[in-house]
Design an enzyme around this catalytic site. Structure first.
Site, PDB file in Angstrom:
ATOM      1  N   GLU A   1      -7.210  -2.677   7.034  1.00 19.08           N
ATOM      2  CA  GLU A   1      -6.297  -1.538   7.171  1.00 19.08           C
ATOM      3  C   GLU A   1      -6.298  -0.952   8.579  1.00 19.08           C
ATOM      4  O   GLU A   1      -5.278  -0.432   9.044  1.00 19.08           O
ATOM      5  CB  GLU A   1      -6.657  -0.459   6.143  1.00 19.08           C
TER       6      GLU A   1
ATOM      7  N   PHE B   1      -7.340   3.729   0.932  1.00 16.11           N
ATOM      8  CA  PHE B   1      -7.652   2.704   1.934  1.00 16.11           C
ATOM      9  C   PHE B   1      -6.851   2.920   3.216  1.00 16.11           C
ATOM     10  O   PHE B   1      -7.396   2.877   4.313  1.00 16.11           O
ATOM     11  CB  PHE B   1      -7.396   1.303   1.377  1.00 16.11           C
TER      12      PHE B   1
ATOM     13  N   ASP C   1     -10.045   2.207 -12.804  1.00 16.76           N
ATOM     14  CA  ASP C   1     -10.709   1.613 -11.639  1.00 16.76           C
ATOM     15  C   ASP C   1     -11.761   2.535 -11.017  1.00 16.76           C
ATOM     16  O   ASP C   1     -12.656   2.069 -10.310  1.00 16.76           O
ATOM     17  CB  ASP C   1      -9.673   1.227 -10.567  1.00 16.76           C
TER      18      ASP C   1
END
Lengths: 273, 322
Positions: free
Chosen positions: B65, B90, B124
């Site tokens: 990223e 991210f 998640d």
């Protein structure tokens, strides 16, 4: 278009830029002389022989671009840009002063003819990739050159960019590592060894050339080889001497980030006649 | 501002991330300078749709990223309009330094789209959730920060972001979003929308919390409390005028967001209130903690982000006003 200079002219310009670098950092009373002096021949070769650019039309879309990722060496970039006419030559000694176009690190807000604002190490390869991708999309012959410091390659982002450059076959991008062996805290080998550097770039899929970064004809040949290399980007590992041209600065970690005193400026200028 | 409506069905629409991906394809057809970068999440961010139609203008960056954010800077320096997308956590956290020096500092025309924002990604868990990104994005000088509520808002605001010259962050979510707006609703960056008029208290919200605010308003109305509901889809720059008017006319404000209260929308609204018409305020958001794995509904309930929590905050405010 910037006219090309011959070797004798370029060597004279290199010496002139060294004098200006020492003077402007001396006047600023802070700055990074060592890594500016080590990069002089690379920038002179690029700006006066290799790159296709036009100081009278700085935003020419098809120009070649140069990014100084090791932004702390701003003085070398400022002097070469002033020599070309991209920046005021009579204001070099306003370096680091309030309102100056010559900010401590390259800042496009103050000097719009710069290609990029830099100074936080590790970002130049990625910036260059973006410009090179844009050139490819535009089907432009523009090439992008990025100069890194050797300490700078300790940044992880450099290797994200290295992986990307090879994968995307960015043959319109050329990276030059100014391998002078010294970073702020001392010798690179003692802080965080980066060797073997050419092997690392090679392993990432780049064409590599290792050379003496103070020999202009050698640099000219290397840049020609880089532009003739298709399908992969080129990394030039330029072995240089930190503080090159000033005896008491050469290979002296102190002059990574310390300005010369007025007395030291005078001594340096005598050596650079 | 638009006339308020009284009935909201709040039927589930598509996720705001999907609305982003679809709009991006339309924009790609209209403007060949738009390029898209993604970091191995294109199926989740829906930039895969753009990839399918414009493979030459889609750049796979791999899981990197930082590199992606600075590549966007390079693209923008060269005149392109790059959209970079990843999960909010991210792209904003791993790309923050590059968004600072390679985008915000030179004020480049880069569009950053975070998906899977907030805790409503569910199972998640917190490493993939994003509860800090709005604060981070707002801290970058010159950035415009947008948090759309539903698919209509997302489509319109992604389009507005592409037309806006300058860096923009857009916060989208994973789950299907309740539909708040009619298809023809007009949006303008920096201009909030009064969804429901009211006189006793104002609920200022963004994103998924808009639907919760509407649900809260309906129950409060039954209790005899008149609540104004404002969608402040642009978190930066804030619609100062609407906030000042709400403070002045209703004398109490609840802010509601799926983000940490620290650094979020609420504290930014509070600054405007303090500077203009000081009034009691309450803050519905995540309180100095990370969430956990569960269904989105369970998490929104446990971490205090449903209509019930807004109603409680309004009750506290009504008490404080007296």
């Amino acid at each position: 278009m910037q006219p090309k200079k011959n070797l004798v002219e370029m060597e004279a310009i290199a010496k002139k830029l060294r004098r200006e670098i020492v003077e402007m950092i001396g006047a600023a009373k802070s700055g990074h002389p060592g890594g500016s002096l080590s990069a002089v021949e690379v920038l002179v070769t690029l700006y006066f022989d290799v790159m296709r650019h036009d100081p009278s039309n700085p935003k020419w879309p098809d120009r070649d671009r140069f990014i100084l990722s090791k932004g702390h060496a701003a003085p070398v970039l400022y002097t070469v840009m002033a020599e070309c006419g991209y920046a005021p030559a009579d204001k070099l000694n306003t370096l680091r002063k309030l309102g100056s176009v010559y900010q401590g690190h390259p800042d496009v807000r103050f000097l719009p003819t710069l290609e990029a604002s830099t100074g936080s190490l590790g970002e130049g390869v990625s910036l260059g990739l973006g410009m090179a991708l844009a050139a490819r999309l535009n089907q432009s012959p523009s090439r992008t050159y990025v100069m890194l410091g050797d300490g700078e390659v300790q940044e992880g982002q450099i290797w994200e960019g290295a992986m990307f450059g090879a994968f995307h076959k960015m043959d319109n991008l050329c990276v030059i590592v100014d391998y002078n062996g010294i970073q702020l805290d001392g010798f690179v080998k003692d802080i965080m060894e980066v060797a073997p550097l050419a092997e690392k770039w090679k392993a990432f899929g780049w064409h590599t050339i290792e050379l003496d970064g103070h020999k202009i004809p050698v640099l000219q040949a290397a840049f020609k080889e880089a532009s003739n290399t298709k399908g992969k980007p080129t990394a030039i590992i330029a072995h240089t001497i930190k503080g090159k041209g000033v005896s008491f600065m050469e290979n002296n970690p102190k002059f990574h980030g310390t300005a010369p005193t007025p007395d030291e400026v005078q001594r340096a200028l005598q050596e650079l006649q | 501002m638009t006339p308020s409506r009284t009935k909201f069905e709040l039927k589930l629409g598509i996720a705001t991330r999907e609305a982003f991906g679809k709009t991006l394809v339309d924009l790609g057809r209209e403007n060949k300078d738009i390029v898209v970068c993604d970091a191995d999440l294109s199926k989740s961010t829906y930039t895969s749709l753009f990839h399918s139609e414009f493979p030459d203008r889609f750049v796979s960056c791999g899981i990197a990223e930082s590199n992606m954010a600075a590549i966007a800077g390079g693209f923008a320096y060269a005149g392109k309009i790059p959209f970079i997308a990843s999960f909010s956590c991210f792209v904003m956290n791993k790309g923050f330094e590059q968004l600072r020096v390679a985008v915000a500092y030179p004020n480049l025309n880069v569009k950053v789209v975070g998906t899977h924002s907030g805790i409503s990604i569910g199972e998640d868990g917190p490493s993939q959730m994003s509860v800090e990104e709005t604060g981070l994005a707002c801290s970058l000088p010159g950035f415009t920060v947008i948090s759309p509520a539903d698919e209509v808002a997302t489509a319109a605001l992604v389009r507005a972001a592409a037309a806006h010259v300058g860096p923009v962050f857009i916060r989208t979510g994973r789950m299907k979003a309740p539909m708040v707006y009619p298809a023809d609703q007009k949006f303008q960056i920096g201009k909030s929308i009064v969804l429901i008029e009211g006189t006793d208290v104002t609920i200022i919200a963004t994103g998924l919390l808009i639907a919760e605010a509407i649900r809260a308003q309906e129950k409060l109305e039954a209790e005899g409390i008149s609540s104004r509901v404002i969608d402040i889809h642009t978190v930066k720059p804030l619609d100062r005028e609407a906030i000042e008017r709400a403070a002045s006319e209703t004398g109490a404000i609840v802010c509601a967001e799926e983000h940490l209260v620290d650094g979020g929308l609420g504290v930014r609204v509070a600054q405007v209130v303090a500077e203009t018409q000081p009034c009691p305020m309450e803050f519905v958001g995540i309180q100095d903690t990370y969430a956990e794995s569960a269904t989105p509904e369970q998490l929104l309930d446990k971490y205090g982000l449903v209509a019930r929590d807004i109603i409680k905050a309004v009750h506290r405010l009504v008490g404080r006003k007296k």
